[in-house]
Design a protein around this motif. Structure first.
Motif, PDB file in Angstrom:
ATOM      1  N   ARG A   1      -6.340   7.489  -9.331  1.00 30.05           N
ATOM      2  CA  ARG A   1      -5.651   6.319  -8.790  1.00 30.05           C
ATOM      3  C   ARG A   1      -6.118   5.050  -9.487  1.00 30.05           C
TER       4      ARG A   1
ATOM      5  N   LYS B   1      -9.210  11.355  -1.114  1.00 26.49           N
ATOM      6  CA  LYS B   1      -7.845  11.569  -0.617  1.00 26.49           C
ATOM      7  C   LYS B   1      -6.982  11.921  -1.814  1.00 26.49           C
TER       8      LYS B   1
ATOM      9  N   ARG C   1      -1.210   5.827  -7.124  1.00 22.35           N
ATOM     10  CA  ARG C   1      -1.658   7.128  -7.607  1.00 22.35           C
ATOM     11  C   ARG C   1      -1.186   7.294  -9.054  1.00 22.35           C
TER      12      ARG C   1
ATOM     13  N   ASP D   1      -2.779  -0.371  -4.454  1.00 14.77           N
ATOM     14  CA  ASP D   1      -3.288   0.779  -5.188  1.00 14.77           C
ATOM     15  C   ASP D   1      -2.126   1.710  -5.491  1.00 14.77           C
TER      16      ASP D   1
ATOM     17  N   ALA E   1      -7.072   0.595   0.392  1.00 12.17           N
ATOM     18  CA  ALA E   1      -6.667   0.719  -1.007  1.00 12.17           C
ATOM     19  C   ALA E   1      -7.199   2.065  -1.510  1.00 12.17           C
TER      20      ALA E   1
ATOM     21  N   SER F   1       0.858  -1.199   0.000  1.00 15.59           N
ATOM     22  CA  SER F   1       0.000   0.000   0.000  1.00 15.59           C
ATOM     23  C   SER F   1       0.882   1.233   0.000  1.00 15.59           C
ATOM     24  N   GLY F   2       0.212   2.384  -0.138  1.00 15.88           N
ATOM     25  CA  GLY F   2       0.927   3.655   0.026  1.00 15.88           C
ATOM     26  C   GLY F   2       0.784   4.135   1.457  1.00 15.88           C
ATOM     27  N   GLY F   3       0.684   5.431   1.634  1.00 22.25           N
ATOM     28  CA  GLY F   3       0.537   5.994   2.980  1.00 22.25           C
ATOM     29  C   GLY F   3       1.729   5.630   3.856  1.00 22.25           C
ATOM     30  N   SER F   4       1.430   5.210   5.071  1.00 29.09           N
ATOM     31  CA  SER F   4       2.500   4.937   6.042  1.00 29.09           C
ATOM     32  C   SER F   4       3.058   3.529   5.950  1.00 29.09           C
TER      33      SER F   4
ATOM     34  N   GLY G   1      -3.283  -0.442   4.553  1.00 32.59           N
ATOM     35  CA  GLY G   1      -3.456   0.617   5.540  1.00 32.59           C
ATOM     36  C   GLY G   1      -4.931   0.992   5.552  1.00 32.59           C
ATOM     37  N   MET G   2      -5.298   1.883   6.464  1.00 33.50           N
ATOM     38  CA  MET G   2      -6.689   2.353   6.492  1.00 33.50           C
ATOM     39  C   MET G   2      -6.700   3.845   6.770  1.00 33.50           C
TER      40      MET G   2
ATOM     41  N   ASN H   1       3.283   5.901  -4.996  1.00 36.85           N
ATOM     42  CA  ASN H   1       3.497   4.812  -4.035  1.00 36.85           C
ATOM     43  C   ASN H   1       4.711   3.976  -4.427  1.00 36.85           C
TER      44      ASN H   1
ATOM     45  N   HIS I   1     -11.445   3.953   4.610  1.00 35.36           N
ATOM     46  CA  HIS I   1     -11.101   3.427   3.280  1.00 35.36           C
ATOM     47  C   HIS I   1      -9.881   2.533   3.385  1.00 35.36           C
TER      48      HIS I   1
HETATM   49  O1  LIG Z   1      -2.044   5.209  -1.578  1.00 28.76           O
HETATM   50  C1  LIG Z   1      -2.822   5.337  -0.666  1.00 28.76           C
HETATM   51  O2  LIG Z   1      -3.270   6.423  -0.308  1.00 28.76           O
HETATM   52  C2  LIG Z   1      -3.276   4.106   0.035  1.00 28.76           C
HETATM   53  O3  LIG Z   1      -2.801   2.912  -0.332  1.00 28.76           O
HETATM   54  C3  LIG Z   1      -4.269   4.213   1.114  1.00 28.76           C
HETATM   55  O4  LIG Z   1      -5.268   3.249   1.080  1.00 28.76           O
HETATM   56  C4  LIG Z   1      -3.555   4.198   2.460  1.00 28.76           C
HETATM   57  O5  LIG Z   1      -3.080   2.900   2.739  1.00 28.76           O
HETATM   58  C5  LIG Z   1      -4.477   4.661   3.549  1.00 28.76           C
HETATM   59  O6  LIG Z   1      -4.989   5.922   3.214  1.00 28.76           O
HETATM   60  C6  LIG Z   1      -3.795   4.747   4.878  1.00 28.76           C
HETATM   61  O7  LIG Z   1      -2.811   5.723   4.812  1.00 28.76           O
HETATM   62  P1  LIG Z   1      -1.875   5.975   6.058  1.00 28.76           P
HETATM   63  O8  LIG Z   1      -1.142   4.706   6.279  1.00 28.76           O
HETATM   64  O9  LIG Z   1      -0.981   7.089   5.645  1.00 28.76           O
HETATM   65  O10 LIG Z   1      -2.769   6.313   7.203  1.00 28.76           O
END
Ligand SMILES: O=C(O)C(O)[C@@H](O)[C@H](O)[C@H](O)COP(=O)(O)O
Length: 294
Positions: A231, A226, A119, A117, A202, A86-89, A194-195, A129, A200
């Motif tokens: 995406r 977001k 971007r 997922d 993905a 995933s992206g994010g953290s 992540g969530m 990502n 949400h």
């Molecule tokens: O590319 C993305 O934005 C994601 O894959 C997305 O689903 C992410 O996993 C969640 O938004 C949690 O993001 P955080 O881990 O930053 O809270």
């Protein structure tokens, strides 16, 4: 379902409607986390575990061990390990993987890396990502570049989703990715999710029609709440066909959504995260803040 205090000084709740975990010792059970707080809307027939960590460092250690153990299982069983990032953290949560002892215990050449997922931005863009994973993980370990399946960043969102699905189909025909005999969708060995605070996962957002997509393997969104708005994302049938899924959630902003899935509630709201229900096993990695309303 049981609450245990494990050697990492974390609370762990193991849930399996069919069998008791062999490691379960009733005398070690703790009432710190009552089971009645859980299972409001989780499917009763699937295996899942919840672990709540005192801090993010302990979470990162446990996640690295979990990923390394699965890598060893799949590489020894079938000579490959298919993982969706995933992206994010997420890459930050995986920060211990490229460090000893995990880095040396993993057969990186057997990894096949995908994105849950992505971007629709150039691969060099700060929002990508792929770039996030390259900088934080992939550049630090020895995965053959041909085993890393980034999206085609020269295409539109629609084109990139079609292209990614076509490439997944090719990999299925070559036997790199297996198909679930139950669903007929690709069965990844591990999906790392992540969530967001809104529940949400993905790029599948609450109230968005993509949540109900049940034919495509990969689809696209042009109005993501977001940013950035465009995406591509794997769909729920693919996510729920996986062998293992880890849902990693930290922070107070996520506590309400975590509660709506795992907490006791008369009318649980079906957030996208509540629809994560893999054929295999789901493990939640939470910190104290995200679990604070349980
Ligand atoms: O590319 C993305 O934005 C994601 O894959 C997305 O689903 C992410 O996993 C969640 O938004 C949690 O993001 P955080 O881990 O930053 O809270």
């Amino acid at each position: 379902m049981f609450s245990l205090i494990n050697p990492f000084n974390t609370y762990q709740t193991l849930c399996d409607s069919h069998s008791l975990p062999s490691s379960f010792h009733p005398e070690r059970a703790s009432s710190s986390l009552s089971h009645s707080h859980f299972m409001a809307s989780m499917p009763e027939t699937k295996k899942f575990a919840i672990e709540i960590f005192e801090g993010e460092d302990l979470l990162a250690d446990s996640l690295a061990k979990y990923v390394a153990d699965l890598s060893n299982k799949f590489t020894s069983e079938r000579g490959a390990f298919t993982v969706c990032l995933s992206g994010g953290s997420m890459i930050e949560y995986l920060r211990k993987l490229p460090e000893p002892p995990y880095v040396d215990s993993i057969e990186w050449s057997k990894w096949q890396v995908f994105w849950l997922d992505e971007r629709v931005v150039p691969k060099t863009h700060v929002d990508s990502n792929y770039k996030l994973a390259l900088d934080g993980l992939l550049s630090k370990v020895s995965i053959p570049p041909n085993n890393v399946y980034a999206i085609n960043d020269t295409l539109s969102a629609e084109g990139a989703a079609d292209d990614y699905e076509t490439r997944l189909r090719e990999l299925v025909s070559k036997g790199v990715i297996t198909l679930s005999p139950t669903s007929g969708f690709p069965k990844f060995d591990l999906i790392l999710l992540g969530m967001g605070p809104d529940g949400h996962i993905a790029s599948l957002f609450p109230g968005h029609p993509l949540v109900h997509e049940n034919k495509r393997w990969v689809t696209f969104i042009k109005d993501s709440p977001k940013p950035p708005p465009e995406r591509i994302t794997l769909t729920f049938p693919v996510i729920n066909s996986c062998a293992y899924a880890a849902l990693v959630v930290t922070g107070k902003d996520e506590a309400d959504s975590v509660h709506s899935v795992l907490g006791k509630s008369e009318n649980p709201v079906k957030l996208p995260v509540a629809l994560v229900s893999p054929e295999g096993e789901l493990k939640w990695f939470l910190d104290k803040d995200s679990a604070s309303k349980l």
